[in-house]
Design a protein around this motif. Structure first.
Motif, PDB file in Angstrom:
ATOM      1  N   SER A  26       7.649  36.053  92.146  1.00 41.85           N
ATOM      2  CA  SER A  26       8.669  35.339  91.379  1.00 41.85           C
ATOM      3  C   SER A  26       9.856  36.233  91.053  1.00 41.85           C
ATOM      4  CB  SER A  26       8.084  34.743  90.103  1.00 41.85           C
ATOM      5  OG  SER A  26       7.619  35.753  89.236  1.00 41.85           O
ATOM      6  N   GLU A  27       9.656  37.573  91.048  1.00 44.40           N
ATOM      7  CA  GLU A  27      10.785  38.463  90.782  1.00 44.40           C
ATOM      8  C   GLU A  27      11.900  38.236  91.799  1.00 44.40           C
ATOM      9  OE1 GLU A  27       7.720  40.386  91.165  1.00 44.40           O
ATOM     10  OE2 GLU A  27       7.340  40.947  89.106  1.00 44.40           O
ATOM     11  N   THR A  28      11.514  37.910  93.004  1.00 51.63           N
ATOM     12  CA  THR A  28      12.498  37.672  94.050  1.00 51.63           C
ATOM     13  C   THR A  28      13.480  36.590  93.644  1.00 51.63           C
ATOM     14  OG1 THR A  28      10.866  38.265  95.684  1.00 51.63           O
ATOM     15  CG2 THR A  28      12.766  37.015  96.454  1.00 51.63           C
ATOM     16  N   PHE A  29      12.980  35.545  93.034  1.00 49.57           N
ATOM     17  CA  PHE A  29      13.832  34.421  92.660  1.00 49.57           C
ATOM     18  C   PHE A  29      14.624  34.714  91.394  1.00 49.57           C
ATOM     19  CE2 PHE A  29      10.047  32.843  94.886  1.00 49.57           C
ATOM     20  CZ  PHE A  29      10.665  32.406  96.037  1.00 49.57           C
ATOM     21  N   VAL A  30      14.081  35.546  90.526  1.00 49.34           N
ATOM     22  CA  VAL A  30      14.740  35.891  89.274  1.00 49.34           C
ATOM     23  C   VAL A  30      15.811  36.951  89.501  1.00 49.34           C
ATOM     24  CG1 VAL A  30      14.344  36.902  86.989  1.00 49.34           C
ATOM     25  CG2 VAL A  30      12.695  35.296  87.937  1.00 49.34           C
ATOM     26  N   ARG A  98       2.846  44.166  96.118  1.00 58.72           N
ATOM     27  CA  ARG A  98       2.504  43.526  94.844  1.00 58.72           C
ATOM     28  C   ARG A  98       1.180  44.045  94.315  1.00 58.72           C
ATOM     29  NH1 ARG A  98       2.430  37.378  95.635  1.00 58.72           N
ATOM     30  NH2 ARG A  98       2.033  37.475  93.414  1.00 58.72           N
ATOM     31  N   SER A  99       1.083  44.069  93.001  1.00 58.75           N
ATOM     32  CA  SER A  99      -0.131  44.528  92.337  1.00 58.75           C
ATOM     33  C   SER A  99      -1.058  43.343  92.080  1.00 58.75           C
ATOM     34  CB  SER A  99       0.238  45.183  91.007  1.00 58.75           C
ATOM     35  OG  SER A  99      -0.922  45.459  90.261  1.00 58.75           O
ATOM     36  N   PRO A 100      -2.304  43.409  92.542  1.00 57.48           N
ATOM     37  CA  PRO A 100      -3.219  42.299  92.302  1.00 57.48           C
ATOM     38  C   PRO A 100      -3.678  42.202  90.847  1.00 57.48           C
ATOM     39  CG  PRO A 100      -4.326  44.046  93.497  1.00 57.48           C
ATOM     40  CD  PRO A 100      -2.878  44.432  93.395  1.00 57.48           C
ATOM     41  N   ASP A 101      -3.632  43.326  90.112  1.00 58.70           N
ATOM     42  CA  ASP A 101      -4.181  43.323  88.752  1.00 58.70           C
ATOM     43  C   ASP A 101      -3.197  43.778  87.678  1.00 58.70           C
ATOM     44  OD1 ASP A 101      -3.970  45.997  89.322  1.00 58.70           O
ATOM     45  OD2 ASP A 101      -6.106  46.445  89.084  1.00 58.70           O
ATOM     46  N   GLY A 102      -1.948  44.005  88.032  1.00 61.96           N
ATOM     47  CA  GLY A 102      -0.957  44.442  87.055  1.00 61.96           C
ATOM     48  C   GLY A 102      -0.824  45.940  86.935  1.00 61.96           C
ATOM     49  N   PHE A 127      10.518  43.726  84.754  1.00 61.57           N
ATOM     50  CA  PHE A 127      10.299  42.283  84.678  1.00 61.57           C
ATOM     51  C   PHE A 127       9.145  42.021  83.723  1.00 61.57           C
ATOM     52  CE2 PHE A 127      12.642  42.858  88.455  1.00 61.57           C
ATOM     53  CZ  PHE A 127      13.299  41.674  88.723  1.00 61.57           C
ATOM     54  N   HIS A 128       9.380  41.169  82.743  1.00 58.72           N
ATOM     55  CA  HIS A 128       8.351  40.793  81.783  1.00 58.72           C
ATOM     56  C   HIS A 128       8.040  39.308  81.967  1.00 58.72           C
ATOM     57  CE1 HIS A 128       8.982  44.548  79.542  1.00 58.72           C
ATOM     58  NE2 HIS A 128      10.270  44.336  79.724  1.00 58.72           N
ATOM     59  N   GLY A 129       6.766  38.985  82.134  1.00 59.71           N
ATOM     60  CA  GLY A 129       6.348  37.590  82.225  1.00 59.71           C
ATOM     61  C   GLY A 129       6.291  37.014  83.625  1.00 59.71           C
ATOM     62  N   ALA A 130       6.706  37.757  84.623  1.00 59.92           N
ATOM     63  CA  ALA A 130       6.723  37.223  85.988  1.00 59.92           C
ATOM     64  C   ALA A 130       5.316  36.918  86.495  1.00 59.92           C
ATOM     65  CB  ALA A 130       7.430  38.191  86.929  1.00 59.92           C
ATOM     66  N   ARG A 131       4.379  37.752  86.122  1.00 60.96           N
ATOM     67  CA  ARG A 131       2.993  37.567  86.560  1.00 60.96           C
ATOM     68  C   ARG A 131       2.416  36.243  86.044  1.00 60.96           C
ATOM     69  NH1 ARG A 131       0.161  40.961  88.542  1.00 60.96           N
ATOM     70  NH2 ARG A 131      -2.040  40.868  88.765  1.00 60.96           N
ATOM     71  N   ASP A 132       2.849  35.829  84.852  1.00 54.94           N
ATOM     72  CA  ASP A 132       2.360  34.563  84.286  1.00 54.94           C
ATOM     73  C   ASP A 132       2.950  33.353  85.014  1.00 54.94           C
ATOM     74  OD1 ASP A 132       0.972  36.033  82.363  1.00 54.94           O
ATOM     75  OD2 ASP A 132       2.677  35.986  80.979  1.00 54.94           O
ATOM     76  N   VAL A 146      10.690  34.380  82.258  1.00 56.35           N
ATOM     77  CA  VAL A 146      10.705  35.729  82.789  1.00 56.35           C
ATOM     78  C   VAL A 146      11.925  36.433  82.197  1.00 56.35           C
ATOM     79  CG1 VAL A 146      10.896  37.162  84.863  1.00 56.35           C
ATOM     80  CG2 VAL A 146       9.603  35.020  84.946  1.00 56.35           C
ATOM     81  N   ARG A 147      11.671  37.607  81.636  1.00 56.26           N
ATOM     82  CA  ARG A 147      12.764  38.397  81.072  1.00 56.26           C
ATOM     83  C   ARG A 147      12.960  39.629  81.950  1.00 56.26           C
ATOM     84  NH1 ARG A 147      13.136  42.573  77.176  1.00 56.26           N
ATOM     85  NH2 ARG A 147      10.904  42.416  76.827  1.00 56.26           N
ATOM     86  N   VAL A 148      14.206  39.854  82.348  1.00 56.31           N
ATOM     87  CA  VAL A 148      14.558  41.012  83.152  1.00 56.31           C
ATOM     88  C   VAL A 148      15.299  41.983  82.247  1.00 56.31           C
ATOM     89  CG1 VAL A 148      15.824  41.841  85.171  1.00 56.31           C
ATOM     90  CG2 VAL A 148      14.800  39.558  85.192  1.00 56.31           C
ATOM     91  N   GLU A 149      14.816  43.206  82.201  1.00 51.91           N
ATOM     92  CA  GLU A 149      15.445  44.226  81.368  1.00 51.91           C
ATOM     93  C   GLU A 149      16.040  45.300  82.264  1.00 51.91           C
ATOM     94  OE1 GLU A 149      14.254  47.078  77.588  1.00 51.91           O
ATOM     95  OE2 GLU A 149      12.696  45.925  78.616  1.00 51.91           O
ATOM     96  N   LEU A 150      17.347  45.517  82.122  1.00 54.54           N
ATOM     97  CA  LEU A 150      18.020  46.593  82.840  1.00 54.54           C
ATOM     98  C   LEU A 150      18.078  47.790  81.899  1.00 54.54           C
ATOM     99  CD1 LEU A 150      20.998  44.680  84.494  1.00 54.54           C
ATOM    100  CD2 LEU A 150      18.726  45.117  85.413  1.00 54.54           C
TER     101      LEU A 150
END
Length: 185
Positions: A26-30, A98-102, A127-132, A146-150
């Protein structure tokens, strides 16, 4: 939602926007909403081969790397370095997959080499919340935020190729200080 920390980057300088955690597709789309317009992507061949998404990004000038082919990978880095020196901005992930377990995966040195060789600043992204929203192994997007922090930019001016390992370690420590790599919950 995108959080831009003060002084995170200068719109006129070459920048490598570097994702510190790759937990979900989902990061790709965000990402496109979080980056300045006309940012390019430094991506692996598997991503470039994705129907429509990858094809469009390649047609817009993004650089494709085949990590297993060392000569091609060096040429891809050379193309991206040339583009950065002309003022381009690139987005890439420092993890290989990608990480399977975070948990944080192995950090690759390509981002550090690219930034050092071009003199570009690195703007770390979290990226916060993308995994959810799109858990590992699923293709169905769930409702969520999803929150993106720069984070503040990291200068590479004055660094040499020999500094790449230290820079990668600095980025990993930064990721851990942001709470990345901890098991969910």
């Amino acid at each position: 939602m995108v959080d831009h920390n003060a002084g995170a980057y200068d719109d006129r300088a070459p920048v490598v926007f570097l994702q510190l955690n790759q937990t979900s597709l989902s990061e790709t789309f965000v990402t496109t909403a979080a980056l300045p317009p006309s940012s390019l992507i430094f991506m692996n061949i598997e991503f470039a081969a994705l129907p429509f998404i990858g094809w469009v990004l390649v047609s817009q000038g993004s650089v494709v790397v085949v990590r297993q082919w060392h000569a091609q990978a060096r040429r891809a880095v050379d193309r991206a370095v040339d583009a950065l020196r002309r003022g381009a901005r690139f987005y890439m992930s420092i993890e290989g997959r990608r990480s399977p377990d975070g948990a944080l995966g192995p950090y690759k040195k390509g981002a550090a080499v690219l930034a050092i060789r071009s003199g570009a600043r690195i703007v770390p992204m979290v990226f916060h919340g993308a995994r959810d929203v799109l858990p590992f192994g699923e293709w169905r997007v769930r409702p969520g935020r999803v929150r993106v922090e720069l984070l503040p930019a990291i200068e590479t001016e004055g660094l040499s190729y020999e500094d790449r390992h230290a820079l990668v370690e600095r980025l990993r420590v930064l990721a851990q200080s942001q709470g990345l790599g901890r098991p969910p919950g």
